[in-house]
Design an enzyme around this catalytic site. Structure first.
Site, PDB file in Angstrom:
ATOM      1  N   GLY A 101       0.810  -1.024  -0.116  1.00 37.96           N
ATOM      2  CA  GLY A 101       0.110   0.011   0.049  1.00 37.96           C
ATOM      3  C   GLY A 101       0.696   1.498   0.357  1.00 37.96           C
ATOM      4  O   GLY A 101       1.367   1.996  -1.086  1.00 37.96           O
ATOM      5  N   ARG A 102       1.877   1.941   1.345  1.00 39.09           N
ATOM      6  CA  ARG A 102       2.087   2.954   1.802  1.00 39.09           C
ATOM      7  C   ARG A 102       3.407   2.861   0.737  1.00 39.09           C
ATOM      8  O   ARG A 102       3.529   3.976  -0.255  1.00 39.09           O
ATOM      9  CB  ARG A 102       2.768   2.487   3.111  1.00 39.09           C
ATOM     10  CG  ARG A 102       3.245   4.252   3.072  1.00 39.09           C
ATOM     11  CD  ARG A 102       4.149   3.578   4.885  1.00 39.09           C
ATOM     12  NE  ARG A 102       2.931   3.419   5.525  1.00 39.09           N
ATOM     13  CZ  ARG A 102       2.313   3.730   6.131  1.00 39.09           C
ATOM     14  NH1 ARG A 102       2.034   4.980   6.667  1.00 39.09           N
ATOM     15  NH2 ARG A 102       2.109   3.173   7.334  1.00 39.09           N
ATOM     16  N   CYS A 146     -10.386  22.557  16.668  1.00 38.13           N
ATOM     17  CA  CYS A 146     -10.355  22.564  18.446  1.00 38.13           C
ATOM     18  C   CYS A 146      -9.583  21.765  19.217  1.00 38.13           C
ATOM     19  O   CYS A 146     -10.803  20.813  20.021  1.00 38.13           O
ATOM     20  CB  CYS A 146     -12.031  23.454  18.758  1.00 38.13           C
ATOM     21  SG  CYS A 146     -12.178  25.010  17.470  1.00 38.13           S
TER      22      CYS A 146
END
Ligand SMILES: *Cc1c(COP(=O)(O)O)cnc(C)c1O
Length: 419
Positions: A277-278, A343
């Protein structure tokens, strides 16, 4: 190697200035390079060319964009999918059902049924229970499901704990010591064709030794099964090879990995399957962002960018590092904290890092964002779902639209009884 380079002082994807894409599409935006994706796909295949019989299934979860999948289908890649949604993407991209591997610890009855009907090439079973259920489903449909049994080799991949999958305490696969018994029992079931074993010990692996240990253990298990008269024609070694996230970082290359696999599997007489994948997508993408403002604080200045943890979750989830570079670097540097607008204090990309000097309105890019980037994006803080672009030489195209907060809001309603 990738095709994101400075030309005339300005960061380009292939021949296209990132600023031109940002101007038209807005920011944040993921940008993928076709040439880089193609190159990585070819380099990985080439690294395995000494092996007698190989099947490569791209791990869709790392980057499921339809254009990315189509490109890899053209390179002859199949797909490793972990849900019906991913399976349907791979099929839509033109990957033959026979070249699709269905992995995942929680495939539902509905997913198993859909995959049997679609003629998926291999189910990587994660438990005996799943095998029994799949056998019933396939037999009832008058079909046979071709399967491998995923084994947990209890090997530490020496990567981040949240992306380790091959230790006994991880949920994946069947315990090594139980595997032979389970394989034997599942082999006797109508509806199943048990043809092999599968292993995947983790992601962003930077040391090949744990993988070597795991593969050696799988070879021993294969021989034990064959000694019992059972058939093992396929061995799936999963994915996991790491990529450099920092300029200059050295990791094992696909060629190193291929050489290790060739060494371990000599004389095995199996088709070896891989699920990268990566290593295919990581360095093929960047996330382009604009600096909202630079805020002075008690310590280093805060560079607040318009990309956030909802667009690129890896730093917040795994403390991951992404290089941060100016699209038009001035040559000056600054030491700063790089954060998004969300936030949450975990919405932090870098602390006390020396970066290109930037100011409000400047464009910048997070590098190596092509894997586990856009696919993990969400709309937290009622932000848009980030768009994706693919570049090819002088051309570029939007390959996933920005989904605006208004579109998401339109899918919500207030019940009558609340008013
Ligand atoms: C995630 C995963 C992969 C791909 O991992 P990468 O590190 O991206 O190469 C392959 N196989 C399975 C079963 C996975 O879960």
């Amino acid at each position: 190697m990738d095709h994101f380079e400075l030309r005339n002082g300005e960061l380009h994807a292939e021949n296209v200035p990132l600023a031109a894409i940002a101007r038209e599409v807005g920011t944040p935006v993921y940008v993928y390079s076709r040439a880089t994706l193609t190159r990585h796909a070819q380099v990985f295949r080439e690294a395995l060319s000494a092996l007698p019989s190989v099947h490569i299934a791209f791990a869709v979860k790392s980057n499921p964009n339809l254009a990315v999948l189509r490109l890899l289908a053209k390179e002859g890649y199949g797909a490793d999918v972990v849900s019906e949604g991913e399976m349907n993407r791979a099929l839509k991209a033109g990957m033959p059902a026979a070249d699709i591997v269905f992995s995942g610890v929680g495939k539902t009855r509905a997913e198993l049924t859909a995959a049997v009907k679609a003629g998926i090439g291999q189910f990587n079973l994660e438990s005996e229970e799943e095998g029994v259920e799949l056998g019933e489903i396939a037999a009832a449909l008058g079909k046979t499901a071709t399967c491998a049994l995923r084994v947990n080799p209890n090997v530490d991949a020496k990567t981040h704990a949240k992306i380790s999958t091959g230790k006994a305490e991880n949920k994946f696969g069947v315990p090594y010591d139980m595997a032979a018994g389970i394989y034997t029992r599942l082999s006797a079931l109508p509806g199943l064709d048990m043809r092999g074993l599968a292993v995947h010990i983790g992601s962003q692996i930077g040391d090949l030794d744990p993988s070597r240990q795991a593969f050696i253990k799988m070879g021993e298990l294969m021989r034990a099964l064959r000694d019992q008269g059972l058939s093992v024609t396929h061995m799936d070694f999963g994915g996991g090879l790491g990529v450099p996230y920092k300029a200059g970082e050295q990791l094992p290359t696909p060629a190193d990995y291929g050489a290790m696999v060739a060494d371990v599997t000599q004389g095995w007489d199996v088709t070896l399957m891989f699920e990268p994948g990566r290593v295919i997508t990581g360095n093929s993408g960047v996330l382009v962002t604009e600096v909202v403002r630079v805020k002075q604080g008690a310590g280093h200045p805060w560079v607040v960018v318009d990309a956030a943890m909802n667009d690129l979750a890896r730093p917040a989830m795994y403390d991951a590092w992404h290089d941060f570079v100016a699209v038009k670097p001035s040559g000056e540097t600054m030491t700063a904290n790089v954060v998004g607008p969300i936030c949450e204090s975990s919405d932090t990309f870098a602390m006390a890092r020396e970066i290109d000097a930037v100011k409000a309105g400047d464009l910048a890019a997070f590098r190596t964002a092509g894997a586990y980037g856009a696919t993990m994006a969400n709309t937290y803080n009622s932000r848009a779902l980030v768009p994706e672009v693919m570049v090819d030489g002088d051309k570029w195209a939007l390959v996933a639209n920005r989904i605006e907060p208004a579109t998401i809001l339109a899918a919500e309603q207030v019940p009558e009884w609340l008013d």
